[in-house]
Design a protein around this motif. Structure first.
Motif, PDB file in Angstrom:
ATOM      1  N   PRO A 151      74.585  36.333  49.027  1.00 30.88           N
ATOM      2  CA  PRO A 151      74.579  34.493  49.897  1.00 30.88           C
ATOM      3  C   PRO A 151      73.885  33.880  49.005  1.00 30.88           C
ATOM      4  N   PRO A 152      74.402  32.487  48.874  1.00 31.20           N
ATOM      5  CA  PRO A 152      73.978  31.454  49.030  1.00 31.20           C
ATOM      6  C   PRO A 152      73.056  31.488  49.440  1.00 31.20           C
ATOM      7  N   GLY A 153      72.290  30.501  47.493  1.00 34.95           N
ATOM      8  CA  GLY A 153      70.287  31.008  47.608  1.00 34.95           C
ATOM      9  C   GLY A 153      69.557  31.658  46.716  1.00 34.95           C
ATOM     10  N   SER A 154      70.198  32.973  46.620  1.00 34.02           N
ATOM     11  CA  SER A 154      69.727  34.056  46.387  1.00 34.02           C
ATOM     12  C   SER A 154      69.737  34.508  45.003  1.00 34.02           C
ATOM     13  N   ALA A 155      70.952  34.072  44.348  1.00 37.32           N
ATOM     14  CA  ALA A 155      70.094  33.796  43.021  1.00 37.32           C
ATOM     15  C   ALA A 155      68.794  33.462  42.902  1.00 37.32           C
ATOM     16  N   GLU A 156      68.997  32.184  43.646  1.00 36.35           N
ATOM     17  CA  GLU A 156      67.702  30.924  42.887  1.00 36.35           C
ATOM     18  C   GLU A 156      66.224  31.828  43.374  1.00 36.35           C
ATOM     19  N   GLU A 157      66.286  33.088  44.491  1.00 34.64           N
ATOM     20  CA  GLU A 157      65.325  33.773  44.948  1.00 34.64           C
ATOM     21  C   GLU A 157      65.394  35.148  43.622  1.00 34.64           C
ATOM     22  N   MET A 158      66.721  35.348  43.181  1.00 31.78           N
ATOM     23  CA  MET A 158      65.885  36.076  42.702  1.00 31.78           C
ATOM     24  C   MET A 158      65.143  36.092  40.997  1.00 31.78           C
ATOM     25  N   PHE A 159      65.526  34.970  40.622  1.00 29.72           N
ATOM     26  CA  PHE A 159      65.424  34.440  39.074  1.00 29.72           C
ATOM     27  C   PHE A 159      63.733  33.764  39.637  1.00 29.72           C
ATOM     28  N   GLY A 160      63.151  33.060  41.216  1.00 29.75           N
ATOM     29  CA  GLY A 160      62.194  33.078  41.104  1.00 29.75           C
ATOM     30  C   GLY A 160      60.913  33.595  40.912  1.00 29.75           C
ATOM     31  N   ARG A 161      62.064  35.250  41.799  1.00 29.20           N
ATOM     32  CA  ARG A 161      61.016  36.347  41.416  1.00 29.20           C
ATOM     33  C   ARG A 161      60.679  36.851  39.898  1.00 29.20           C
ATOM     34  N   MET A 162      61.731  36.949  38.949  1.00 30.33           N
ATOM     35  CA  MET A 162      61.612  37.026  37.665  1.00 30.33           C
ATOM     36  C   MET A 162      60.519  35.516  36.613  1.00 30.33           C
ATOM     37  N   LEU A 163      60.962  34.948  37.068  1.00 28.20           N
ATOM     38  CA  LEU A 163      58.751  33.730  36.689  1.00 28.20           C
ATOM     39  C   LEU A 163      57.912  34.037  37.201  1.00 28.20           C
ATOM     40  N   LYS A 164      57.957  35.138  38.306  1.00 29.08           N
ATOM     41  CA  LYS A 164      56.609  34.797  38.935  1.00 29.08           C
ATOM     42  C   LYS A 164      56.509  36.382  38.312  1.00 29.08           C
ATOM     43  N   THR A 165      57.067  37.433  38.026  1.00 24.87           N
ATOM     44  CA  THR A 165      57.211  39.286  37.595  1.00 24.87           C
ATOM     45  C   THR A 165      56.688  39.242  36.365  1.00 24.87           C
ATOM     46  N   GLY A 215      60.274  29.257  42.963  1.00 26.52           N
ATOM     47  CA  GLY A 215      58.508  28.895  43.063  1.00 26.52           C
ATOM     48  C   GLY A 215      58.271  28.075  41.975  1.00 26.52           C
ATOM     49  N   LEU A 216      59.023  26.620  42.044  1.00 29.40           N
ATOM     50  CA  LEU A 216      58.523  25.782  41.343  1.00 29.40           C
ATOM     51  C   LEU A 216      58.081  25.226  41.174  1.00 29.40           C
ATOM     52  N   ASP A 217      57.303  24.233  40.680  1.00 26.65           N
ATOM     53  CA  ASP A 217      57.359  22.021  41.127  1.00 26.65           C
ATOM     54  C   ASP A 217      57.513  21.822  40.698  1.00 26.65           C
ATOM     55  N   ALA A 223      56.953  34.646  33.875  1.00 28.79           N
ATOM     56  CA  ALA A 223      55.699  33.543  34.072  1.00 28.79           C
ATOM     57  C   ALA A 223      54.780  33.079  33.059  1.00 28.79           C
ATOM     58  N   ALA A 224      54.694  34.149  31.951  1.00 29.91           N
ATOM     59  CA  ALA A 224      54.386  33.089  30.421  1.00 29.91           C
ATOM     60  C   ALA A 224      54.971  32.235  29.562  1.00 29.91           C
ATOM     61  N   TYR A 225      56.261  32.254  30.164  1.00 32.89           N
ATOM     62  CA  TYR A 225      57.101  32.091  29.234  1.00 32.89           C
ATOM     63  C   TYR A 225      57.792  30.434  30.013  1.00 32.89           C
ATOM     64  N   ARG A 226      57.459  30.315  30.782  1.00 30.44           N
ATOM     65  CA  ARG A 226      58.052  29.235  31.097  1.00 30.44           C
ATOM     66  C   ARG A 226      58.331  28.042  30.714  1.00 30.44           C
ATOM     67  N   ASP A 227      57.437  27.174  29.962  1.00 26.80           N
ATOM     68  CA  ASP A 227      56.959  26.020  28.826  1.00 26.80           C
ATOM     69  C   ASP A 227      58.168  26.273  28.167  1.00 26.80           C
ATOM     70  N   GLU A 228      58.853  28.244  27.627  1.00 26.10           N
ATOM     71  CA  GLU A 228      59.959  28.100  26.882  1.00 26.10           C
ATOM     72  C   GLU A 228      61.394  27.959  27.397  1.00 26.10           C
ATOM     73  N   MET A 229      61.636  27.455  28.635  1.00 23.56           N
ATOM     74  CA  MET A 229      62.648  27.406  29.337  1.00 23.56           C
ATOM     75  C   MET A 229      63.515  26.492  29.703  1.00 23.56           C
ATOM     76  N   ILE A 230      64.508  26.528  29.786  1.00 19.58           N
ATOM     77  CA  ILE A 230      64.937  25.016  30.594  1.00 19.58           C
ATOM     78  C   ILE A 230      65.301  26.191  31.394  1.00 19.58           C
ATOM     79  N   ILE A 231      65.110  25.124  32.603  1.00 14.30           N
ATOM     80  CA  ILE A 231      65.762  25.435  34.247  1.00 14.30           C
ATOM     81  C   ILE A 231      66.503  24.827  34.271  1.00 14.30           C
ATOM     82  N   SER A 232      67.514  24.952  34.778  1.00 17.08           N
ATOM     83  CA  SER A 232      68.447  23.906  35.877  1.00 17.08           C
ATOM     84  C   SER A 232      69.087  24.254  36.890  1.00 17.08           C
ATOM     85  N   THR A 233      69.246  22.913  38.324  1.00 15.67           N
ATOM     86  CA  THR A 233      70.138  23.745  39.041  1.00 15.67           C
ATOM     87  C   THR A 233      70.892  22.189  40.001  1.00 15.67           C
TER      88      THR A 233
END
Length: 330
Positions: free
Chosen positions: A69-83, A128-130, A86-96
């Motif tokens: 459902p709408p929003g669930s891809a962001e939730e899935m990616f948020g879970r991946m970012l957390k688990t 789970g991003l600022d 997390a150590a690679y956030r600053d190596e990524m470009i994340i767009s929405t």
């Protein structure tokens, strides 16, 4: 042991500068439009994301309505970012993005300041991003002044909720006006995300010139026409293909005998180039450096590997380009 990214992830990927900015994007980016929603197997999406990052794909493209459902891809990616990431956030470009229907009532769709800012706040919570690296107006709104929509984008950057802003599916005139408004507001337009492929060349009729003249990058979505520009359809419609399924963006009515004939001829040329059809189609979108990145989707790891291999041959002779144009005219 948790996920540890490949040490060789930056050795072969090609990175292109986005317009006149300081930002580089991988020539191949990964979109989470399909196959990463709540109805999809999590471990398959996880494996795709791991392999993409290991191959140097640093840009992951989402939108508020991706799922289902709408929003669930962001939730899935948020879970991946957390688990996992997390150590690679600053190596990524994340767009929405925001621009399509998300919630009931008059404030959950289109391009008002109310909707765009509220939607991004929701997206940040789901992931789970600022902040995100790029935030897009997903489509032009015919009923909201462009000044309001662009003003919302500028405000989002000033609030620190996005580093850069983009637009998607705006035509040449709308894009030129958006560029001017954002420049006046002190928040330059970074990038445009249009649909673009061998079968869909509308951006060549003015939009690409506007982008080049104003130092704006571009990232092409649907460069493979929802899988049509692959070997899958050169013999018709397979039972397990997207065109064979209901409620998809690739309708079986598009896979005509004429289209299949074109696909076969294009595939023959691709083989002569040492590529398959999908690889040549991606290389064609990226030809001459006018497109910053090609945005792909994937339902399995092998598709990521296959598509990234397109970067092994990005050059076309004049004869090859003329032959492609001739085939497309048939």
């Amino acid at each position: 042991m948790g996920y540890i990214a490949s040490k060789e992830r930056y050795e072969t990927m090609k990175y292109n500068r986005v317009g006149n900015s300081g930002l580089l994007l991988p020539a191949i980016s990964l979109g989470l439009w399909h196959n990463f929603g709540g109805v999809d197997p999590f471990e398959n999406g996880r494996a795709i994301l791991h392999r993409a990052f290991d191959l140097g794909i640093t840009h992951f493209d989402l939108a508020n309505n991706y799922g289902p459902p709408p929003g669930s891809a962001e939730e899935m990616f948020g879970r991946m970012l957390k688990t996992d990431f997390a150590a690679y956030r600053d190596e990524m470009i994340i767009s929405t993005k925001a621009g399509y229907h998300m919630w009931d009532g008059p404030y959950g769709d289109w391009g008002s300041k109310k909707y765009l800012i509220a939607s991004l706040d929701q997206s940040l919570k789901r992931m789970g991003l600022d902040y995100v690296d790029i935030f897009y107006s997903h489509r032009p709104d015919p009923n909201t002044p462009l000044e309001e929509t662009m003003g919302a984008l500028a405000q989002i950057v000033k609030q620190g909720k996005a580093l850069y802003v983009g637009i998607s599916s705006y035509d040449a005139v709308q894009t030129a006006e958006a560029v001017k408004i954002l420049n006046d507001l002190g928040t330059p337009l970074l990038i445009h995300q249009p649909s673009y492929s061998m079968f869909n060349r509308w951006i060549e009729d003015g939009l690409q010139n506007v982008l080049a003249e104003n130092g704006v990058g571009s990232i092409a979505f649907c460069p493979l026409e929802q899988g049509l520009l692959t070997n899958k359809y050169i013999s018709g419609i397979p039972a397990d293909s997207r065109a064979a399924k209901a409620n998809t963006f690739l309708n079986r009515d598009r896979v005509t005998e004429q289209v299949v004939s074109r696909l076969r001829q294009l595939n023959e040329l691709a083989v002569e180039r040492g590529q398959n059809l999908a690889q040549m189609a991606l290389a064609w979108v990226l030809r001459e450096g006018r497109v910053t990145s090609a945005l792909i989707g994937a339902s399995k790891v092998s598709q990521i590997e296959e598509n990234v291999a397109a970067l092994n041959n990005l050059s076309f002779s004049e004869e090859e380009l003329a032959m492609i144009d001739e085939i497309l005219k048939q």
